[in-house]
Design a protein around this motif. Structure first.
Motif, PDB file in Angstrom:
ATOM      1  N   ILE A  60       6.057 111.799  65.466  1.00  9.89           N
ATOM      2  CA  ILE A  60       4.725 112.233  65.866  1.00  9.89           C
ATOM      3  C   ILE A  60       3.731 111.162  65.439  1.00  9.89           C
ATOM      4  O   ILE A  60       3.692 110.771  64.250  1.00  9.89           O
ATOM      5  N   PHE A  61       2.944 110.698  66.380  1.00  3.99           N
ATOM      6  CA  PHE A  61       1.963 109.653  66.107  1.00  3.99           C
ATOM      7  C   PHE A  61       0.843 110.221  65.228  1.00  3.99           C
ATOM      8  O   PHE A  61       0.206 111.205  65.565  1.00  3.99           O
ATOM      9  N   ILE A  62       0.606 109.574  64.107  1.00  5.21           N
ATOM     10  CA  ILE A  62      -0.425 110.001  63.169  1.00  5.21           C
ATOM     11  C   ILE A  62      -1.642 109.074  63.235  1.00  5.21           C
ATOM     12  O   ILE A  62      -2.794 109.532  63.188  1.00  5.21           O
ATOM     13  N   GLY A  63      -1.409 107.821  63.328  1.00  2.81           N
ATOM     14  CA  GLY A  63      -2.495 106.835  63.372  1.00  2.81           C
ATOM     15  C   GLY A  63      -1.906 105.443  63.290  1.00  2.81           C
ATOM     16  O   GLY A  63      -0.698 105.242  63.474  1.00  2.81           O
ATOM     17  N   SER A  64      -2.742 104.463  62.992  1.00  2.00           N
ATOM     18  CA  SER A  64      -2.258 103.087  62.888  1.00  2.00           C
ATOM     19  C   SER A  64      -2.877 102.419  61.667  1.00  2.00           C
ATOM     20  O   SER A  64      -4.001 102.726  61.266  1.00  2.00           O
ATOM     21  N   GLY A  65      -2.109 101.535  61.096  1.00  2.00           N
ATOM     22  CA  GLY A  65      -2.591 100.791  59.937  1.00  2.00           C
ATOM     23  C   GLY A  65      -1.645  99.668  59.626  1.00  2.00           C
ATOM     24  O   GLY A  65      -0.438  99.746  59.906  1.00  2.00           O
ATOM     25  N   GLY A  66      -2.194  98.596  59.110  1.00  2.00           N
ATOM     26  CA  GLY A  66      -1.362  97.430  58.812  1.00  2.00           C
ATOM     27  C   GLY A  66      -0.780  96.819  60.055  1.00  2.00           C
ATOM     28  O   GLY A  66       0.301  96.211  60.003  1.00  2.00           O
ATOM     29  N   GLY A  67      -1.473  97.016  61.200  1.00  5.73           N
ATOM     30  CA  GLY A  67      -1.019  96.427  62.454  1.00  5.73           C
ATOM     31  C   GLY A  67       0.164  97.136  63.079  1.00  5.73           C
ATOM     32  O   GLY A  67       0.838  96.553  63.947  1.00  5.73           O
ATOM     33  N   LYS A  68       0.438  98.382  62.721  1.00  7.19           N
ATOM     34  CA  LYS A  68       1.578  99.093  63.308  1.00  7.19           C
ATOM     35  C   LYS A  68       1.266 100.580  63.448  1.00  7.19           C
ATOM     36  O   LYS A  68       0.363 101.114  62.805  1.00  7.19           O
ATOM     37  N   ARG A  69       2.024 101.216  64.331  1.00  8.56           N
ATOM     38  CA  ARG A  69       1.902 102.662  64.516  1.00  8.56           C
ATOM     39  C   ARG A  69       2.540 103.395  63.335  1.00  8.56           C
ATOM     40  O   ARG A  69       3.590 103.004  62.837  1.00  8.56           O
ATOM     41  N   ILE A  70       1.889 104.461  62.932  1.00  6.77           N
ATOM     42  CA  ILE A  70       2.427 105.276  61.835  1.00  6.77           C
ATOM     43  C   ILE A  70       2.811 106.632  62.406  1.00  6.77           C
ATOM     44  O   ILE A  70       1.972 107.318  63.005  1.00  6.77           O
ATOM     45  N   GLU A  71       4.076 106.993  62.249  1.00  9.94           N
ATOM     46  CA  GLU A  71       4.584 108.228  62.823  1.00  9.94           C
ATOM     47  C   GLU A  71       5.255 109.090  61.746  1.00  9.94           C
ATOM     48  O   GLU A  71       5.851 108.571  60.799  1.00  9.94           O
ATOM     49  N   LEU A  72       5.125 110.388  61.950  1.00 13.67           N
ATOM     50  CA  LEU A  72       5.852 111.362  61.128  1.00 13.67           C
ATOM     51  C   LEU A  72       7.204 111.578  61.791  1.00 13.67           C
ATOM     52  O   LEU A  72       7.292 112.105  62.907  1.00 13.67           O
ATOM     53  N   VAL A  73       8.260 111.173  61.111  1.00 12.86           N
ATOM     54  CA  VAL A  73       9.608 111.293  61.666  1.00 12.86           C
ATOM     55  C   VAL A  73      10.001 112.760  61.691  1.00 12.86           C
ATOM     56  O   VAL A  73       9.985 113.453  60.659  1.00 12.86           O
ATOM     57  N   LEU A  74      10.371 113.268  62.861  1.00 11.68           N
ATOM     58  CA  LEU A  74      10.681 114.693  63.014  1.00 11.68           C
ATOM     59  C   LEU A  74      11.847 115.121  62.126  1.00 11.68           C
ATOM     60  O   LEU A  74      11.853 116.220  61.565  1.00 11.68           O
ATOM     61  N   ARG A  75      12.849 114.274  61.996  1.00  8.35           N
ATOM     62  CA  ARG A  75      14.006 114.621  61.170  1.00  8.35           C
ATOM     63  C   ARG A  75      13.632 114.745  59.701  1.00  8.35           C
ATOM     64  O   ARG A  75      14.381 115.339  58.910  1.00  8.35           O
ATOM     65  N   ARG A  76      12.513 114.167  59.305  1.00 10.07           N
ATOM     66  CA  ARG A  76      12.071 114.212  57.911  1.00 10.07           C
ATOM     67  C   ARG A  76      10.838 115.094  57.716  1.00 10.07           C
ATOM     68  O   ARG A  76      10.304 115.178  56.617  1.00 10.07           O
ATOM     69  N   ALA A  77      10.438 115.755  58.767  1.00  9.39           N
ATOM     70  CA  ALA A  77       9.216 116.566  58.678  1.00  9.39           C
ATOM     71  C   ALA A  77       9.425 117.833  57.864  1.00  9.39           C
ATOM     72  O   ALA A  77       8.448 118.480  57.461  1.00  9.39           O
ATOM     73  N   ASN A  78      10.699 118.217  57.638  1.00  8.39           N
ATOM     74  CA  ASN A  78      10.960 119.398  56.809  1.00  8.39           C
ATOM     75  C   ASN A  78      11.046 119.046  55.328  1.00  8.39           C
ATOM     76  O   ASN A  78      11.408 119.889  54.500  1.00  8.39           O
ATOM     77  N   ARG A  79      10.720 117.796  54.990  1.00  6.84           N
ATOM     78  CA  ARG A  79      10.719 117.372  53.582  1.00  6.84           C
ATOM     79  C   ARG A  79       9.348 117.582  52.939  1.00  6.84           C
ATOM     80  O   ARG A  79       9.057 117.029  51.888  1.00  6.84           O
ATOM     81  N   HIS A  80       8.534 118.371  53.619  1.00  6.35           N
ATOM     82  CA  HIS A  80       7.239 118.797  53.086  1.00  6.35           C
ATOM     83  C   HIS A  80       6.237 117.640  53.008  1.00  6.35           C
ATOM     84  O   HIS A  80       6.578 116.488  53.260  1.00  6.35           O
ATOM     85  N   GLY A  81       4.994 118.008  52.661  1.00  2.80           N
ATOM     86  CA  GLY A  81       3.970 116.981  52.644  1.00  2.80           C
ATOM     87  C   GLY A  81       2.697 117.437  51.956  1.00  2.80           C
ATOM     88  O   GLY A  81       2.532 118.616  51.596  1.00  2.80           O
ATOM     89  N   LEU A  82       1.779 116.497  51.784  1.00  3.25           N
ATOM     90  CA  LEU A  82       0.495 116.738  51.138  1.00  3.25           C
ATOM     91  C   LEU A  82      -0.597 116.045  51.927  1.00  3.25           C
ATOM     92  O   LEU A  82      -0.467 114.857  52.278  1.00  3.25           O
ATOM     93  N   VAL A  83      -1.642 116.798  52.226  1.00  2.00           N
ATOM     94  CA  VAL A  83      -2.843 116.227  52.829  1.00  2.00           C
ATOM     95  C   VAL A  83      -3.985 116.520  51.869  1.00  2.00           C
ATOM     96  O   VAL A  83      -4.334 117.680  51.650  1.00  2.00           O
ATOM     97  N   ALA A  84      -4.550 115.470  51.268  1.00  2.00           N
ATOM     98  CA  ALA A  84      -5.566 115.660  50.235  1.00  2.00           C
ATOM     99  C   ALA A  84      -6.788 114.815  50.542  1.00  2.00           C
ATOM    100  O   ALA A  84      -6.730 113.830  51.289  1.00  2.00           O
ATOM    101  N   GLY A  85      -7.888 115.221  49.931  1.00  2.00           N
ATOM    102  CA  GLY A  85      -9.121 114.458  50.113  1.00  2.00           C
ATOM    103  C   GLY A  85     -10.335 115.308  49.845  1.00  2.00           C
ATOM    104  O   GLY A  85     -10.288 116.545  49.926  1.00  2.00           O
ATOM    105  N   ALA A  86     -11.415 114.656  49.503  1.00  2.00           N
ATOM    106  CA  ALA A  86     -12.655 115.370  49.201  1.00  2.00           C
ATOM    107  C   ALA A  86     -13.200 116.037  50.454  1.00  2.00           C
ATOM    108  O   ALA A  86     -12.811 115.718  51.585  1.00  2.00           O
ATOM    109  N   THR A  87     -14.113 116.981  50.253  1.00  2.00           N
ATOM    110  CA  THR A  87     -14.732 117.691  51.370  1.00  2.00           C
ATOM    111  C   THR A  87     -15.434 116.709  52.307  1.00  2.00           C
ATOM    112  O   THR A  87     -16.162 115.810  51.868  1.00  2.00           O
ATOM    113  N   GLY A  88     -15.180 116.874  53.606  1.00  2.00           N
ATOM    114  CA  GLY A  88     -15.861 116.072  54.610  1.00  2.00           C
ATOM    115  C   GLY A  88     -15.239 114.722  54.875  1.00  2.00           C
ATOM    116  O   GLY A  88     -15.845 113.884  55.562  1.00  2.00           O
TER     117      GLY A  88
END
Length: 553
Positions: free
Chosen positions: A7-35
């Motif tokens: 799943i395409f998440i965004g790009s950085g370092g000159g490359k596409r960053i994807e969430l690998v479906l086979r590894r998506a059940n290994r849980h995750g964290l989305v953090a950050g200040a309000t806004g």
């Protein structure tokens, strides 16, 4: 867009960053200040997972995520920004699109009601929900044990309240088997139940209970259905919110089969405001959370915690989170600085990225990203721009929500509350029977007492009557004796009158003369003479006899 493997998440370092479906059940964290863009990041991840055929669940704390159900609009004020961002990150196929959605609401106001039974919630989570201490939790556990042993269903708060009252009434009996059941502990639990009712939690307990299969659905295009929980009102009761989501995870864990590592998750679970789950949580609860997070992966479920500060997640749980998206943090306080340092240390190092510095410099929609690669190893951290969402940013209107709820696949399955016979009804009936039996026994006892009193009264009356009869008989006998005495006295008086004395004297004289004459005549007839000793004696004897005879007359 979702590719075949990621799943395409965004790009950085000159490359596409994807969430690998086979590894998506290994849980995750989305953090950050309000806004800083967490909501948009979550929205984009859910869109990609749904398009890949992965059903999702997300708690909509602010109401913004309901817009996932509707396609974005070129007329939206953010359209130009999103279009530019899509071009910048290389999302060439970017276009507005909706997603299949089911709305849920514990209170049944903004979606289908979600219910579970008291039995399914269990004493541990209920104790957490009611903020009970260890002693009170023990009493609650005893109530569950007794209900299970006696075959009493605990479906709603009324059942639990009735069961606690029942245990208090049987405290002396149950204490011997299960331990002390004090009225103080039962009273504290009852007060906690009242607080739950005041928070509207009564709507959460009952039937029909939620079937986990209704969370794992696909539409006719093969897209995973997105389950959105309206949590804006629920957040007013943060303990109820956290306990509910933990229960949901636990139910998924218990009901789903083991499948190992599938090609893609069967469900992605997004837990917003995740810090509420761990705040003041007792050790037993933290152990349960850690166990569920660690083991639910093999059930094909990926859990994504969403929070403002990464240090809100305990280390035992954070260590299970393989996919990480870190938005900006503000290092204004010592705690914030500790969070920055902690976040920087959790990423796989990248020589080209100074994580500790970048975290405080990230712009809105920009994040530090490290996702698991195909081989399961975390990718080096990248400073990335997050792709824009395709669905609406912002909430749906009440009219749109109403139409979506009425036309989804769930229909009216959960809309009507069922109230079958359970502990409260059975205990009430038993109490009524006991009261009727007690009333009957009391009435019988009163009747027996009345009969005994009447018998006693009758015996007293009979005794009094007998006494009266005896007294009357005694009086009658006395009267008879007096009458007899009076009669005799009268006879004596009559016998002693002058006339009677004269008659008696004359009679006696006459008798004496007659008897003398008769004696003389008899003597003469016998002896021929009146002289001589024998004749004199015999004559006197005859005269005496004759005198007695005449006197008796």
């Amino acid at each position: 867009m979702a590719g075949e493997t990621g799943i395409f998440i965004g790009s950085g370092g000159g490359k596409r960053i994807e969430l690998v479906l086979r590894r998506a059940n290994r849980h995750g964290l989305v953090a950050g200040a309000t806004g800083t863009g967490k909501t948009v990041t979550i929205q984009g991840m859910i869109e990609g997972l749904s398009a890949a055929g992965v059903p999702c669940f997300v708690a909509d704390v602010k109401g913004d995520l309901s817009g996932i159900a509707m396609a974005g609009s070129p007329a939206a004020k953010l359209h130009d920004i999103f279009a530019a961002r899509a071009a910048e990150v290389g999302d060439t196929g970017w276009a507005y699109a909706d997603n299949p959605v089911q709305f849920w609401d514990l209170y049944g106001e903004k979606g289908h009601p979600i219910r579970t039974t008291i039995s399914e919630m269990g004493p541990l989570l209920l104790a957490r929900l009611m903020d009970l201490n260890e002693v009170q939790e023990g009493v609650l556990t005893i109530a569950f044990t007794v209900a299970d042993k006696d075959g009493l269903l605990l479906l709603d708060l009324d059942d639990l309240q009735a069961m606690l009252t029942h245990c208090a009434e049987r405290a002396d009996e149950l204490t011997i088997t299960y331990g002390n059941i004090s009225k103080a502990s039962v009273g504290a639990i009852q007060r906690a139940l009242l607080q739950l009712r005041s928070q509207g939690a009564a709507a959460f307990f009952g039937e029909p209970a939620l079937s986990m299969g209704d969370f794992i659905r696909h539409d006719d295009k093969g897209r995973g259905v997105v389950n959105i929980l309206a949590a804006d009102k629920l957040m007013a009761s943060p303990r109820l919110y956290a306990t509910f989501l933990l229960w949901l995870l636990s139910e998924l864990f218990e009901s789903l089969p083991e499948i190992g590592d599938p090609d893609k998750p069967i469900l992605a679970f997004f837990f917003d405001e995740a810090h509420l789950l761990f705040t003041d949580a007792p050790k037993a609860l933290l152990e349960k959370i850690e166990q569920v997070v660690r083991l639910i992966r093999s059930k094909g479920v990926g859990v994504y915690f969403v929070t403002q500060n990464p240090i809100d997640i305990p280390d035992t749980v954070a260590g299970q989170l393989g996919n990480r998206v870190q938005h900006a943090l503000r290092a204004f306080t010592p705690r914030d600085q500790a969070a920055v340092k902690s976040a920087a240390e959790t990423f796989r190092a990248n020589p080209g990225v100074d994580v500790a510095t970048a975290i405080t410099e990230l712009k809105v929609g920009e994040a530090l990203v490290s996702l698991l690669q195909e081989d399961g190893a975390p990718a080096p951290v990248e400073r990335a721009l997050i792709k824009p969402p395709r669905s609406r940013v912002g909430p749906v209107t009440p009219e749109e929500r109403k139409l979506l709820v009425e036309t989804d696949a769930i229909g009216a399955k959960y809309d009507t509350l069922a109230d079958r016979e359970s502990a409260e009804e059975l205990l009430t009936a038993k109490s009524a029977e006991a009261s009727a039996a007690a009333a009957e026994a009391a009435a019988k006892d009163e009747a027996e007492k009345a009969a005994a009193a009447q018998a006693k009264q009758d015996a007293r009356a009979a005794k009094e009557a007998e006494r009266a009869r005896i007294a009357a008989q005694r009086d009658a006998d006395r009267e008879a004796r007096l009458a007899e005495q009076e009669r005799r006295r009268a006879e004596r008086e009559a016998a002693n009158s002058p006339w009677n004395r004269a008659v008696t004297s004359a009679t006696r004289s006459a008798t004496t003369a007659v008897s003398r004459e008769v004696a003389t005549q008899v003597t003469k007839a016998v002896f021929g003479t009146t002289r001589g000793t024998g004749a004199g004696f015999l004559g006197g004897l005859v005269r005496g006899v004759l005198g007695g005879l005449f006197k008796g007359r």
